[in-house]
Design a protein around this motif. Structure first.
Motif, mmCIF file in Angstrom:
data_model
loop_
_atom_site.group_PDB
_atom_site.id
_atom_site.type_symbol
_atom_site.label_atom_id
_atom_site.label_comp_id
_atom_site.label_asym_id
_atom_site.label_seq_id
_atom_site.Cartn_x
_atom_site.Cartn_y
_atom_site.Cartn_z
ATOM 1 N N UNK A 115 0.221 4.273 -12.007
ATOM 2 C CA UNK A 115 -1.053 4.435 -12.706
ATOM 3 C C UNK A 115 -0.925 5.364 -13.897
ATOM 4 N N UNK A 116 -0.262 6.485 -13.716
ATOM 5 C CA UNK A 116 -0.158 7.467 -14.801
ATOM 6 C C UNK A 116 0.464 6.883 -16.051
ATOM 7 N N UNK A 117 1.494 6.055 -15.882
ATOM 8 C CA UNK A 117 2.170 5.491 -17.038
ATOM 9 C C UNK A 117 1.259 4.650 -17.901
ATOM 10 N N UNK A 118 0.281 4.010 -17.276
ATOM 11 C CA UNK A 118 -0.642 3.150 -18.023
ATOM 12 C C UNK A 118 -1.903 3.901 -18.422
ATOM 13 N N UNK A 123 13.701 8.831 -2.408
ATOM 14 C CA UNK A 123 12.600 9.781 -2.570
ATOM 15 C C UNK A 123 11.287 9.045 -2.772
ATOM 16 N N UNK A 124 10.157 9.666 -2.381
ATOM 17 C CA UNK A 124 8.870 8.955 -2.413
ATOM 18 C C UNK A 124 8.444 8.512 -3.793
ATOM 19 N N UNK A 125 8.945 9.182 -4.851
ATOM 20 C CA UNK A 125 8.522 8.795 -6.190
ATOM 21 C C UNK A 125 9.343 7.640 -6.755
ATOM 22 N N UNK A 126 10.427 7.236 -6.054
ATOM 23 C CA UNK A 126 11.296 6.184 -6.587
ATOM 24 C C UNK A 126 10.552 4.859 -6.716
ATOM 25 N N UNK A 127 9.744 4.508 -5.688
ATOM 26 C CA UNK A 127 8.968 3.263 -5.752
ATOM 27 C C UNK A 127 7.959 3.319 -6.892
ATOM 28 N N UNK A 128 7.407 4.503 -7.122
ATOM 29 C CA UNK A 128 6.463 4.652 -8.219
ATOM 30 C C UNK A 128 7.113 4.435 -9.571
ATOM 31 N N UNK A 141 -7.052 -0.678 14.224
ATOM 32 C CA UNK A 141 -5.854 -0.128 14.854
ATOM 33 C C UNK A 141 -4.814 0.211 13.788
ATOM 34 N N UNK A 142 -4.309 1.413 13.856
ATOM 35 C CA UNK A 142 -3.274 1.839 12.921
ATOM 36 C C UNK A 142 -3.788 2.483 11.660
ATOM 37 N N UNK A 143 -5.118 2.538 11.475
ATOM 38 C CA UNK A 143 -5.635 3.135 10.241
ATOM 39 C C UNK A 143 -5.450 4.651 10.200
ATOM 40 N N UNK A 144 -5.106 5.249 11.350
ATOM 41 C CA UNK A 144 -4.856 6.684 11.355
ATOM 42 C C UNK A 144 -3.711 7.082 10.457
ATOM 43 N N UNK A 145 -2.785 6.141 10.206
ATOM 44 C CA UNK A 145 -1.642 6.460 9.338
ATOM 45 C C UNK A 145 -2.075 6.721 7.904
ATOM 46 N N UNK A 146 -3.264 6.221 7.506
ATOM 47 C CA UNK A 146 -3.742 6.443 6.147
ATOM 48 C C UNK A 146 -3.907 7.930 5.836
ATOM 49 N N UNK A 147 -4.106 8.734 6.873
ATOM 50 C CA UNK A 147 -4.426 10.144 6.662
ATOM 51 C C UNK A 147 -3.242 11.051 7.004
ATOM 52 N N UNK A 148 -2.041 10.515 6.820
ATOM 53 C CA UNK A 148 -0.828 11.292 7.074
ATOM 54 C C UNK A 148 -0.116 11.593 5.765
ATOM 55 N N UNK A 149 0.682 12.665 5.803
ATOM 56 C CA UNK A 149 1.462 13.022 4.615
ATOM 57 C C UNK A 149 2.471 11.936 4.275
ATOM 58 N N UNK A 150 3.029 11.286 5.303
ATOM 59 C CA UNK A 150 4.019 10.236 5.058
ATOM 60 C C UNK A 150 3.405 9.065 4.292
ATOM 61 N N UNK A 151 2.180 8.665 4.675
ATOM 62 C CA UNK A 151 1.517 7.562 3.974
ATOM 63 C C UNK A 151 1.236 7.955 2.525
ATOM 64 N N UNK A 152 0.790 9.183 2.315
ATOM 65 C CA UNK A 152 0.498 9.626 0.948
ATOM 66 C C UNK A 152 1.767 9.584 0.096
ATOM 67 N N UNK A 153 2.865 10.078 0.652
ATOM 68 C CA UNK A 153 4.117 10.106 -0.098
ATOM 69 C C UNK A 153 4.629 8.702 -0.395
ATOM 70 N N UNK A 154 4.592 7.832 0.606
ATOM 71 C CA UNK A 154 5.217 6.525 0.466
ATOM 72 C C UNK A 154 4.346 5.514 -0.278
ATOM 73 N N UNK A 155 3.023 5.636 -0.146
ATOM 74 C CA UNK A 155 2.132 4.629 -0.717
ATOM 75 C C UNK A 155 1.314 5.165 -1.884
ATOM 76 N N UNK A 156 0.595 6.258 -1.666
ATOM 77 C CA UNK A 156 -0.299 6.770 -2.702
ATOM 78 C C UNK A 156 0.485 7.321 -3.880
ATOM 79 N N UNK A 157 1.556 8.043 -3.609
ATOM 80 C CA UNK A 157 2.341 8.622 -4.694
ATOM 81 C C UNK A 157 2.954 7.543 -5.567
ATOM 82 N N UNK A 171 -6.855 7.094 -6.118
ATOM 83 C CA UNK A 171 -5.620 6.458 -5.634
ATOM 84 C C UNK A 171 -5.594 6.308 -4.118
ATOM 85 N N UNK A 172 -5.902 7.364 -3.336
ATOM 86 C CA UNK A 172 -5.868 7.162 -1.882
ATOM 87 C C UNK A 172 -6.922 6.185 -1.371
ATOM 88 N N UNK A 173 -8.138 6.243 -1.910
ATOM 89 C CA UNK A 173 -9.189 5.323 -1.444
ATOM 90 C C UNK A 173 -8.804 3.873 -1.745
#
Length: 230
Positions: free
Chosen positions: A184-187, A6-11, A162-178, A145-147
């Motif tokens: 961040x929240x824990x600290x 799940x996307x929150x596991x890495x977090x 090239x490839x920066x379009x992925x920054x604005x996808x739901x998958x990128x938000x889930x996998x990286x930003x989340x 967080x996203x910026x």
């Protein structure tokens, strides 16, 4: 087929990894909060810091954030991990981190001023909890967080467009930003609670201090883990 985590596991993994430096930063900030209200010499010293912030305004925020987020971590990398050897990568790092943290310091200052206008400047419970919620659950997930993730990933990719379009996808938000948000929240939920419990003019100076402590400790631990894994 392998089941994706799940996307929150890495977090959560990042939050556990950040536990030790996070607790150190939180403890030091709590000690400063208590000293401000109950130890007159610390109160007087922090009041002088607040007067400096009042005199310099946004300039203070820019300079303090550059020192805390860019200069101190790079100096630590040079003197601790590179054994005083200056490398070209140190300068290329600063070419990115100096303008980035200058920008973020100005944004945070502006945001704190807006919060004071929306909810009040007093360090009262009904004010503090509103600021914390807006800070960590609106400003952070929608902007900070996203910026930060976008720009650091862009830097690490060699500034390729090239490839920066992925920054604005739901998958990128889930996998990286989340993942970033959970770490961040824990600290920072306890840290910003402490910051908002102080007078407005002290919030940016102590934000910079917390940022400096956090980045320094995290840099030390991450570099230490990298050396142990070699």
């Amino acid at each position: 087929m392998t089941r994706r985590a799940p996307p929150w596991a890495a977090g959560l993994r990042a939050a556990r990894a950040n536990l030790q430096p996070g607790l150190i930063v939180q403890s030091l900030m709590l000690a400063l909060l208590l000293a401000y209200y109950f130890y007159p010499p610390t109160h007087a010293w922090l009041d002088r810091l607040a007067a400096l912030k009042a005199r310099w305004g946004y300039g203070y925020s820019a300079v303090a954030s550059i020192i805390a987020g860019a200069v101190i971590p790079e100096l630590m990398r040079i003197f601790v991990f590179q054994k005083t050897q200056v490398r070209r990568s140190n300068f290329t790092n600063l070419l990115f981190t100096v303008p980035f943290w200058c920008f973020m310091g100005l944004v945070v200052d502006f945001f704190y001023r807006q919060q004071a206008g929306w909810f009040g400047a007093e360090a009262a419970f009904h004010v503090v909890w509103k600021k914390v919620l807006v800070d960590q659950f609106l400003y952070n997930p929608l902007f900070a967080a996203p910026v930060t993730a976008w720009l650091y990933d862009w830097k690490n990719s060699g500034y390729r467009l090239a490839g920066t379009g992925r920054f604005f996808t739901a998958a990128y938000y889930q996998e990286t930003v989340l993942a970033t948000l959970f770490a961040t929240w824990g600290v920072w939920i306890p840290v910003v609670t402490i910051l908002y419990s102080l007078p407005s003019l002290l919030q940016i100076p102590l934000f910079a201090l917390a940022l400096s402590l956090w980045v320094t400790l995290y840099t030390w631990m991450s570099e230490h883990r990298a050396k142990e894994s070699v």
